[in-house]
Write a protein that holds these residues in place. Structure first.
Motif: not given
Ligand code: HGY
Ligand code: MN
Ligand code: MN
Length: 437
Positions: A205-211, A352-364, A384-392
């Motif tokens: 989906g497109p959420v992580l891509l959008g963020q 995630l925080e230990s490797i310098g990334l924000p702990a962003f939460a989202l539903p599936s 994991v972020r999905c490219g091409h607009g989140g298409i799968s």
């Protein structure tokens, strides 16, 4: 571990590229030329299982086996005596003409993590079991979660008699590729020995891509129901039968498809899809006597999903009564919504925080093996972020090598988090028996 990239993928380091290359190699195994379609117990499915086993052996797992349902299971022993086990993994079957990361990413990231640990001579305190689940999508036999249901002790032996489009039963297909259906019940894991199940998966989906984020922690997995609807009308001459009074199964189906779309578009989070729609043995000049359609309805909460299904059933009954056609509905899958385990979610967030990334939460919105494993033990997923607009569920599905790298980093960091928690939980070592002084 030295990282040579600036996070924009210009020079993603080794593990990220390795995961991408492995995904490319596994995608070469397909039931159909020119696309990625890998369905349960085909020759290509067996070849893909063997390739995954090879990657596990090269990575340094202590044991690799193909189990009775066709899962490929790699075990990497922990240091603690009588250690508990952390399960991880995802599926390696695909939808028709699907993408090469759906499922596979959740197998390849843990393999790359074990390779990194083995190369460094490191082991967690607990045993790690990476499971490449043999079937999740339900394409060949309509049943879903075959691999994870066996591990969770919920394999429905009734599905062994279901037949594919060529009339081959699942049991025959399994035996044909060296599997033993009678040994499946023994695959059920003992929940008392488990720490939990974690799954890495492309977001689809497109959420992580959008963020603008590479990774996210899953809060819950939507619950889904799949049904097959069969409509029975009356064949008739396309040229001589007046439009009024027809019992046209295809027109009834068309109204039903739009009714499902209207009902499911009414509420946020609710989705409804008709992915299959066919007039069996139809002819251009014959009014459709039969029509078959699939329904897939999902929502974050089971009650919301079931209320929509009840409305849809009422609408189907009304449409069919008005058109003078009959209908029957067969439920082929029902998976409860699966909230993530709070403790494992916290561990993913800290990783995630230990490797310098924000702990962003989202539903599936998508279903995953983790929802089946939720019946066995605590579960939580990493997206994991999905490219091409989140298409799968589409060959255009893609990820970035540096996101794959960060996924491996996060997975190793997650093992560290769980190790620290295990050590914190471990009872003080019993005082050693002191002999007679
Ligand atoms: O349908 C799903 O959500 C999953 O891809 N099986
Ligand atoms: Mn899928
Ligand atoms: Mn999947």
């Amino acid at each position: 571990m030295e990282r040579k990239h600036d996070g924009h993928g210009r020079d993603a380091p080794r593990d990220g590229h390795r995961v991408m290359a492995w995904a490319d190699a596994l995608a070469a195994h397909s039931d159909r030329d020119g696309e990625l379609t890998l369905t349960y117990c085909t020759p290509a499915h067996l070849a893909c299982a063997q390739a995954i086993g090879g990657l596990m052996r090269e990575a340094g797992f202590d044991s690799v086996e193909r189990d009775a349902v066709g899962n490929v299971v790699g075990r990497y022993r922990g240091t603690a005596p009588d250690a508990h086990t952390l399960l991880t993994g995802s599926h390696f079957d695909t939808v028709r003409n699907g993408g090469r990361y759906d499922g596979r990413l959740g197998i390849l990231v843990p393999i790359a993590a074990v390779a990194r640990l083995a190369a460094a001579g490191r082991r967690p305190s607990f045993d790690l079991e990476v499971i490449a689940f043999a079937e999740e999508e339900g394409v060949r036999f309509r049943s879903t979660f075959l691999g994870s249901s066996a591990v969770a002790g919920r394999f429905d032996t009734g599905v062994l008699e279901t037949r594919d489009a060529d009339g081959i039963s699942m049991a025959e297909a399994m035996r044909g590729c060296g599997l033993d259906p009678s040994a499946i019940p023994a695959l059920a894991r003992d929940p008392s020995r488990l720490i939990g199940f974690i799954e890495v998966h492309i977001e689809q989906g497109p959420v992580l891509l959008g963020q603008g984020l590479a990774l996210g922690v899953v809060t819950s997995i939507n619950g889904g129901v799949r049904r097959m609807i069969e409509i029975e009308g009356l064949a008739g001459h396309a040229g001589t039968t007046p439009m009024t009074g027809r019992h046209d199964a295809a027109c009834a189906a068309a109204e039903i498809v739009l009714a499902i779309e209207t009902r499911c578009a009414r509420e946020p989070g609710l989705v409804g899809t008709v992915g299959q729609l066919e007039v069996p043995n139809g002819s251009t000049n014959v009014i459709a006597a039969r029509c078959r359609l699939s329904i897939d309805v999902r929502a974050p909460v089971d009650a919301q999903r079931d209320a929509a299904l009840a409305d849809i059933d009422r609408e189907i009954a009304s449409i069919c009564a008005r058109r003078g056609v009959t209908w029957r509905s067969d439920e082929v899958m029902r998976a409860a919504a699966a909230p993530s385990d709070p403790g494992l979610m916290r561990a993913w967030s800290r990783a995630l925080e230990s490797i310098g990334l924000p702990a962003f939460a989202l539903p599936s919105g998508a279903g995953h093996d983790a929802m089946m494993m939720a019946s066995l033990c605590p579960q939580a997923m990493l997206f994991v972020r999905c490219g091409h607009g989140g298409i799968s569920h589409n060959p255009r599905e893609t990820i970035r090598a540096d996101d794959a790298q960060l996924a491996v980093d996060a997975f190793v960091a997650m093992l560290d988090q769980l190790d620290a928690a295990a050590v914190a939980r471990a009872p003080d070592p019993a005082p050693t028996e002191t002999g007679p002084t």
